[in-house]
Every structure is written in structure tokens, then in C-alpha cells.
Design an enzyme around this catalytic site. Sequence first.
Site, short mmCIF file in Angstrom:
data_model
loop_
_atom_site.label_atom_id
_atom_site.label_comp_id
_atom_site.label_asym_id
_atom_site.label_seq_id
_atom_site.Cartn_x
_atom_site.Cartn_y
_atom_site.Cartn_z
N ASN A 160 1.03 -1.45 -0.34
CA ASN A 160 -0.33 -0.06 0.14
C ASN A 160 0.84 0.98 -0.15
O ASN A 160 0.27 2.58 -0.68
CB ASN A 160 -1.00 0.02 1.02
CG ASN A 160 -0.42 0.49 2.54
OD1 ASN A 160 1.16 -0.40 2.85
ND2 ASN A 160 -1.43 0.82 3.20
N GLY A 236 2.83 -5.79 7.89
CA GLY A 236 1.60 -6.24 6.75
C GLY A 236 0.86 -6.69 7.53
O GLY A 236 0.31 -5.92 8.44
N SER A 237 0.26 -7.72 6.86
CA SER A 237 -1.30 -7.40 7.99
C SER A 237 -0.69 -9.46 9.02
O SER A 237 -0.21 -8.93 9.49
CB SER A 237 -1.89 -8.89 7.04
OG SER A 237 -1.26 -10.29 7.31
N ASN A 238 -1.85 -8.97 10.38
CA ASN A 238 -1.70 -9.56 11.64
C ASN A 238 -1.35 -10.77 11.16
O ASN A 238 -0.81 -11.15 12.56
CB ASN A 238 -3.26 -9.16 12.10
CG ASN A 238 -3.05 -7.14 13.04
OD1 ASN A 238 -2.99 -6.46 11.94
ND2 ASN A 238 -2.84 -8.15 14.11
N VAL A 240 0.27 -13.05 9.30
CA VAL A 240 1.42 -12.85 8.84
C VAL A 240 2.47 -12.45 9.40
O VAL A 240 3.33 -13.30 10.07
CB VAL A 240 2.14 -12.24 7.18
CG1 VAL A 240 3.14 -12.89 7.07
CG2 VAL A 240 0.74 -12.81 5.47
N GLY A 241 1.98 -11.42 10.21
CA GLY A 241 2.96 -10.82 11.32
C GLY A 241 3.63 -11.85 12.37
O GLY A 241 4.02 -11.62 12.72
N GLU A 258 4.56 -3.99 12.40
CA GLU A 258 3.70 -2.68 12.15
C GLU A 258 2.55 -3.52 11.35
O GLU A 258 2.95 -3.51 10.20
CB GLU A 258 3.95 -1.80 11.25
CG GLU A 258 5.62 -0.90 11.90
CD GLU A 258 5.38 -0.46 12.67
OE1 GLU A 258 3.94 0.12 13.15
OE2 GLU A 258 6.16 -0.41 13.71
N CYS A 292 -2.91 1.50 6.48
CA CYS A 292 -3.03 1.26 7.48
C CYS A 292 -3.67 2.91 8.68
O CYS A 292 -4.19 1.98 9.55
CB CYS A 292 -1.45 1.13 8.04
SG CYS A 292 -0.31 1.87 7.82
N GLU A 472 8.12 2.71 13.51
CA GLU A 472 9.18 3.02 12.76
C GLU A 472 9.35 4.50 12.93
O GLU A 472 8.71 5.76 13.76
CB GLU A 472 8.39 2.67 11.26
CG GLU A 472 8.66 0.92 11.54
CD GLU A 472 8.58 0.48 10.22
OE1 GLU A 472 9.21 0.57 9.15
OE2 GLU A 472 7.74 0.36 9.67
#
Length: 501
Positions: A160, A236-238, A240-241, A258, A292, A472
Site C-alpha cells: 500500500n 503487513g497483515s496481522n 502474517v505478522g 507494523e 493502515c 518506525e
Amino acid sequence: MSSAASRSSANGVYYNYIGGEWTPAADGRTSENHDPANGELIGQFPRSAQVDVDRAVAAAKVAFDGWRLTPAPKRGEILYRVGALLAERKEEIARTLTREMGKVLVEARGDVQEGIDMAYYMAGEGRRLFGSIVPSELPNKAAYGVREPIGVVACITPWNFPVAIPSWKTMAALIAGNTVVLKPATDTPLSALKLVEVFADAGIPDGVLNLVCGTGAEVGMPLVNHPDVAAISFTGSNDVGREVNVAAASQLKRVTLELGGKNAIIVMDDADLDLAVDGIVWSAFGTTGQRCTACSRLIVQRGVRADLEERLLARVSKLRLGHGLAETTDVGPVINASQRERIHSYMAVATGEGARILCGGEPAQEGDLERGNFYRPTLLGGVTPEMRVAREEIFGPVLSIIEVGTLEEAIAVNNNTKYGLSSSIFTRDANAVEIAKRDLATGIVYINAGTIGAEIQLPFGGTRGTGNGHREAGLGALEFFTEWKAIYVDFSGRLQRAQID
Ligand code: NAD
């Protein structure tokens, strides 16, 4: 299969960047990338595998000593050049980014601008990277702490913000003296490749920054698991995180996550409604709701709910869908067909739980839109905090409107999700502002502005399920990408024992 080339592509086939050379995937596999607005082919990109990851990590490992021993101000000089070159190529890269990712051109320029800003900011850190000097408890003894790089860092990024997020990660990692393997999202490899081209042109030494394109399973996870990767910076997404975190934890690797958001704008009865409408439309439908920090919940006080809803309806139903490069477009496509289906699946969820679709609520397929992944900007009315559309990240142009009675209730609703990235309040009441600043439990809080628009000199990240506590950007980024070393210099000429003498 061709050998390493000095150019990043040939005949629409793009390469990885490993050890200072542009090179195809070892087994020659590629995957196609398409414009989400019209399906046009953008190019073929390496579909890399373990062997490519191994090569990139080996190159980064070899380069580490030379880079860590390069004075940080010199590392900074390269970043200054990156900033200048990105500025020179801003328009070209922004247009590429719009074609690849779909966001409208004005926002794509902002995405590249974040890269420029971060390059200059982190370049300046090359002359700071402050440590700490503290007094020793013993005479004739110096005590201080210095920041050291960690080693080879993997940066795994989403689609994104295809230039900004790779810039945030790589520039902070590099100024600190780490070497990097960047894995961009499968939907947006070209934007990341353009960024890496700029680094190459700016004179980044071979192996210091490497690019490996491919899927999460074939490149992302092998990077996370690689024994020579010391740290992972993931956005990325939760789902995958969580996987990344579990894999990294079992190897005691440091990882920054993040993840998602369910960000809200609160509008109180005393708010400037014109301003609030501008902020809501920008935050909820800018980037087609795929930030996000995008606003996906509007928490509105009872007295202005009907008025605000009416004003929003008037504005949102006029938003024009189209290709992001067309000047008339307000809202571009969503990233891919499966994401569009996912967004649409939430409409049945919403109505099934008693919400009302006030506008939108369906794919847009008339005329040219039929070739792309367009979804109509959607307002959902009558949403209550327990509904799934009020709790789950939809990541598309969908705004849920929740009515509340008081400031306390608004704050409680805001805080009652598993995410905690960004929140905002529109009010003219100075006391309400102070309470909101104190009690909104998100990593970013806006007053009388929408939920999007973070600047790179402040820490960026969220509470609860939005991440794992790291930040970050700003100086927070350096905390992640450096390790502290405590140094004691005893010049007394005799044995001195701390805590004992
Ligand atoms: P994603 O999790 O699907 O993918 C992110 C990256 O991880 C991609 O490069 C992907 O290829 C890679 N990946 C996928 N599976 C992997 C695996 N098993 N191991 C290692 N890597 C793997 O996310 P996305 O769809 O690209 O991005 C959207 C999500 O990112 C949203 O949830 C959004 O909120 C979040 N996001 C968060 C922030 C933030 O700073 N908090 C910023 C932007 C996006």
C-alpha cells in the site's frame, strides 16, 4: 536463463538486485504484475526462491563489515544523494507507482516524497546517532554507551506504500550500518525496484542493499528463517505478522511488526462540521481506504449524527472512480480482485448484523471500470461497536458510522478494538482535546485533522494488535536498527571493582 546484467530490466522482464548486480531468479521463474485499474501488463518479475534468498543474504553478510566500518556521515552522504535522485525522478516513479498500485497520482507523489523526506532525515542522523556518556561510580574510569548495527536485516513490505515503506525501513537500517535484503510485496515489486535503482545510482556499495522479489512463502519466510538474518522489519497483515513473529521468536531474532488498524474519527456536537467532512472523506477514501491509518470508523455524537451523515452522503456519492493517472479521478481501484471480493463480503456481514448501506456497497463495473478492481465508496449507517464491520480491518473504501452520546463513550468505543494505530477527534472544546490526547489509546492521535498524514520525523506505530511495541520513523527507528554497546575505559592503572570498592 540470462546472467547478471547491469540494467534492472530487459524487454519488460525485471531482475533482483543481489551483490550489486541485476540478476534473474536462479531458476528463471517469473510472475506477471498488472495494473489494478485496467489489467494491463506492467512487467515480469523474478519469482525467487530459497537459493536467491541465500545469495542475497550471503552478499549482505560479505558487505556488512565494510559498511559498518564506513563512517556514518559517509553513509549519510549516500542517503543525501538518494534523496536528491529520488527528487529528480519523483514524477516518473510516482507514475510507475500509480500504475502498479492504483493510488491517484497526487498521493503517489506523496508516497515518493516520504522516501525523499526519509532519505534526508536519516542522512542527517549519520552525523548524530547519539550515544550516551554517563559518570562512572569509580575514579579514573569512563563509561559510555554507543549504538552499533545488528548485521543483515530483512525488510518485508506491503503493497500500500510501495516506495514509502521500503524507504522507511531501508534508510533507517542503512544509516545505522546494517546491510539489507528487501522483499517487496508481490503486487508492487516495480516501485521497490525503482527505489533500489536510485540507491545503485547513488553509489551504495555492492551487497549493502539487495532486492529479492517473490512471494511470502518462497522469499519472505526463508528470509525470516535464514540463520544469517539478524533482524526482521515487517509491515503487513496481522495474520502474517503473527507467523513472522513466531518464527523469529523461536530463533531469538529481533522483529518489528507494523500491522493492521481500525482507526476512528470522533466528531463531537461542537465540531466544525465542514472541516470534519473534509477530514473524514480524505481519511476514509484517500488511497481507496487502503492505508493502515485509514479511517474506517466514524464515531459521532448524537446531536450531529444525522447532519453529518447527510453531508457525507452528498460528498461520498460524488467521488469519481477511475485510473489514478486521470486528473478527474478521486478514488482509484483496490489492489487486486481477491481484495475486492473480501471487501464486498463485508456487505453481507454488515447487513446481516443490522447495519444499513447508505451508499456504495458494490463493485463498480460500468464502462472502463469493468477492466479494473473498482469498489464504490461505501457508507454504512446504524453500526454498533460490537458488529464485525466495527471491529475487523476491511482495508477498502468502507466507513462505518457509529453514534455515541458522550466523549467518554466515544473514547471507549475508539479504544475497544484489537488494533491501536491512529485516532482523531474534531471538537472546539479545549478540555475535550486534553482528555482525548490523554485517553485515546492509539500510537498516533490527531486533533481536528483526519487519521492519516503521519510525518517522518515522529515515531510511527500502534498499540495493542497493531504491532509489537516498536516504532518506525523518527528516532524510534534507530532504536530497532541498533544495539547498544556499553564501554568502560579504566585509566586508573589498578584493578577497580564496581559495586565492591
Ligand atoms: P501481507 O501481510 O499480506 O503481506 C506483507 C508482506 O509480507 C508482503 O511482502 C508479503 O509477500 C509478505 N508475506 C506474506 N506471507 C508471508 C510469510 N508467510 N512470511 C513472510 N512474509 C510473508 O500484507 P499486505 O496485504 O501486503 O498489506 C496490507 C496490510 O498491511 C494491512 O493489514 C495493513 O494495515 C498493513 N499495513 C500496516 C502498516 C503499519 O505501519 N502499521 C502500514 C501499511 C500496511
